[in-house]
Scaffold this motif. Sequence first.
Motif, short mmCIF file in Angstrom:
data_model
loop_
_atom_site.label_atom_id
_atom_site.label_comp_id
_atom_site.label_asym_id
_atom_site.label_seq_id
_atom_site.Cartn_x
_atom_site.Cartn_y
_atom_site.Cartn_z
N PRO A 229 21.41 -43.56 -3.56
CA PRO A 229 20.24 -44.37 -3.92
C PRO A 229 20.32 -45.81 -3.41
O PRO A 229 19.31 -46.37 -2.98
N ALA A 230 21.53 -46.40 -3.46
CA ALA A 230 21.68 -47.79 -3.02
C ALA A 230 21.39 -47.93 -1.54
O ALA A 230 20.69 -48.87 -1.11
N VAL A 231 21.91 -47.00 -0.72
CA VAL A 231 21.66 -47.05 0.72
C VAL A 231 20.19 -46.78 1.02
O VAL A 231 19.58 -47.43 1.88
N GLN A 232 19.59 -45.84 0.30
CA GLN A 232 18.17 -45.54 0.50
C GLN A 232 17.32 -46.78 0.20
O GLN A 232 16.34 -47.06 0.91
N ALA A 233 17.70 -47.52 -0.85
CA ALA A 233 16.96 -48.73 -1.19
C ALA A 233 17.10 -49.78 -0.08
O ALA A 233 16.14 -50.49 0.26
N MET A 234 18.31 -49.88 0.51
CA MET A 234 18.52 -50.82 1.61
C MET A 234 17.70 -50.43 2.84
O MET A 234 17.07 -51.28 3.48
N LEU A 235 17.70 -49.14 3.18
CA LEU A 235 16.93 -48.67 4.33
C LEU A 235 15.45 -48.97 4.15
O LEU A 235 14.76 -49.42 5.09
N LYS A 236 14.94 -48.75 2.94
CA LYS A 236 13.53 -49.02 2.66
C LYS A 236 13.22 -50.50 2.80
O LYS A 236 12.20 -50.90 3.40
N SER A 237 14.11 -51.36 2.28
CA SER A 237 13.90 -52.79 2.36
C SER A 237 13.93 -53.29 3.81
O SER A 237 13.13 -54.15 4.20
N LEU A 238 14.82 -52.74 4.61
CA LEU A 238 14.91 -53.14 6.02
C LEU A 238 13.62 -52.80 6.77
O LEU A 238 13.11 -53.61 7.56
N THR A 239 13.10 -51.61 6.55
CA THR A 239 11.86 -51.21 7.25
C THR A 239 10.65 -52.00 6.77
O THR A 239 9.68 -52.14 7.51
N GLU A 240 10.71 -52.51 5.55
CA GLU A 240 9.59 -53.29 5.04
C GLU A 240 9.53 -54.69 5.65
O GLU A 240 8.46 -55.29 5.75
N HIS A 241 10.66 -55.22 6.07
CA HIS A 241 10.71 -56.59 6.56
C HIS A 241 10.96 -56.72 8.06
O HIS A 241 10.86 -57.82 8.62
#
Length: 487
Positions: A229-241
């Motif tokens: 979950p932590a890595v998935q949250a990071m991947l999502k945040s990277l693609t958003e910015h």
Amino acid sequence: MSKEKEKNLTNQPPLWVCIVIVLFLVVAFAAQLIAVGSPNVHMTLAFASVFAVLMLAIFNKTPFSVVEEGIIHGCKIATVSMMILMFIGVMIPAWVAAGTIPTLIYYGLKVISPSIFLVTAMLVCSLATLCTGTSWGTAATFGVALMGIGGGLSVPAPMTAAAVICGAIFGDKLSPVSDTVNLSAGTCEVDIFQHIKSVATATVPGYAITLVIFGVMETKYKGNGADSPAVQAMLKSLTEHFNLSPIHALVSLIPMILILYMAVRKKNSLATVVASAMVAMIIAILMQGYNILDMMTYMNDGFKIESGNADVDKLLNRGGLQSMMWTVSIGYLGLSYGGILEKTGVLNRLLFSISSITKNARNLIITQMVAGFLTITLSASPYVSILIPGRMFINGYKKLGIKKTVASRTCEHSGICLDPLLPWSLGAVYFSGVLGVKTLEYAPYCFMLYIVPIIAIIYAITGLFVWKEDEPEAFEEDDDISAVATE
């Protein structure tokens, strides 16, 4: 020994003065480590320099003009390296804004498993440095990205930094385009490829042992990797910015490809870093939506983002010219101190004092290694630790009929291995500044840098890989080790 050489030796400070000067630095660092656990490197070096100048003035009548010459000499050695360090501070936020580092982190998190991360990091940095010949360039490019990936995989930052450094130093020691390889070979007057073969005898086993140690250490990092979950949250945040679509991702890698290409083509290192930073800035403006004022702020003060994900912010909020000035000041203080000791004759006197015990191959090799350790400790420069002991002991190898490649590899196995481990040394200052991890934190995990000198000492004791010349080279009676020490 000629009269001129005797005069040079006479003008050097007494041995006891040199020993006291060295002990002051050693005791100052040791006392702080014991008392507070972390020395104030800047002020310790400043106080050590003042103490050295006072001792030399009082007990050797050394004029301040010689001291000043040493300071200028040390700063001259430091200047280009420190300019590179400053512009790497400029380059890192430009790479972040351009999407270079976010791309490497994003796809690295998706592909690399935590259970093989340290080994992967070490292999990647080894290959990069073998191709480019620059451990510094590797740390500033692949190293920075790997620090981000390691953070996302919950691998401790000091371990990641150690894997990056060990891989980079391995490649640097065996690359024919490395500056230290060419300097070691040139100093000892040997063919560069024969030198590399000689260096490999201890470096390759040390590298293999370190890979095994890292492989065993990281077996406890058996997380879900990209599925957590932590890595998935990071991947999502990277693609958003950041725009990390395949085409944008490929374009964002241009600054990294450029720096690798220019390094392989042996272009000027400073020009290479500046060019990569400028290209990254242009890509950030054209493809990531930043403007020139944003980029000027980031490149001076460091990249800043509030993504809503603390892990992403920690990985990307970094760099900037100002962030490197703490490190740059250590570089100037350390090399100024080394320049003072070099120009006032302290280094030569100390090294000359141990040259008389080199009566056989074992003693000669071990003494040269000790001299390399001593020189890097006092001068903070890996280049000085190659040049002075290398030239000082080369005639000892000739006298004993030992191949000069043994001398040249000993240059690599001593000062170069210790360079990333001393907080005030040029290499440690650089790696610590670029990777964002304190030297004393990553040093315990740099296994290769301890193992290689141990293997080299074992070779010296056993005689393994201590090759003899078919015919010993001619050796003049007045061309002895002590004479070389005064030149």
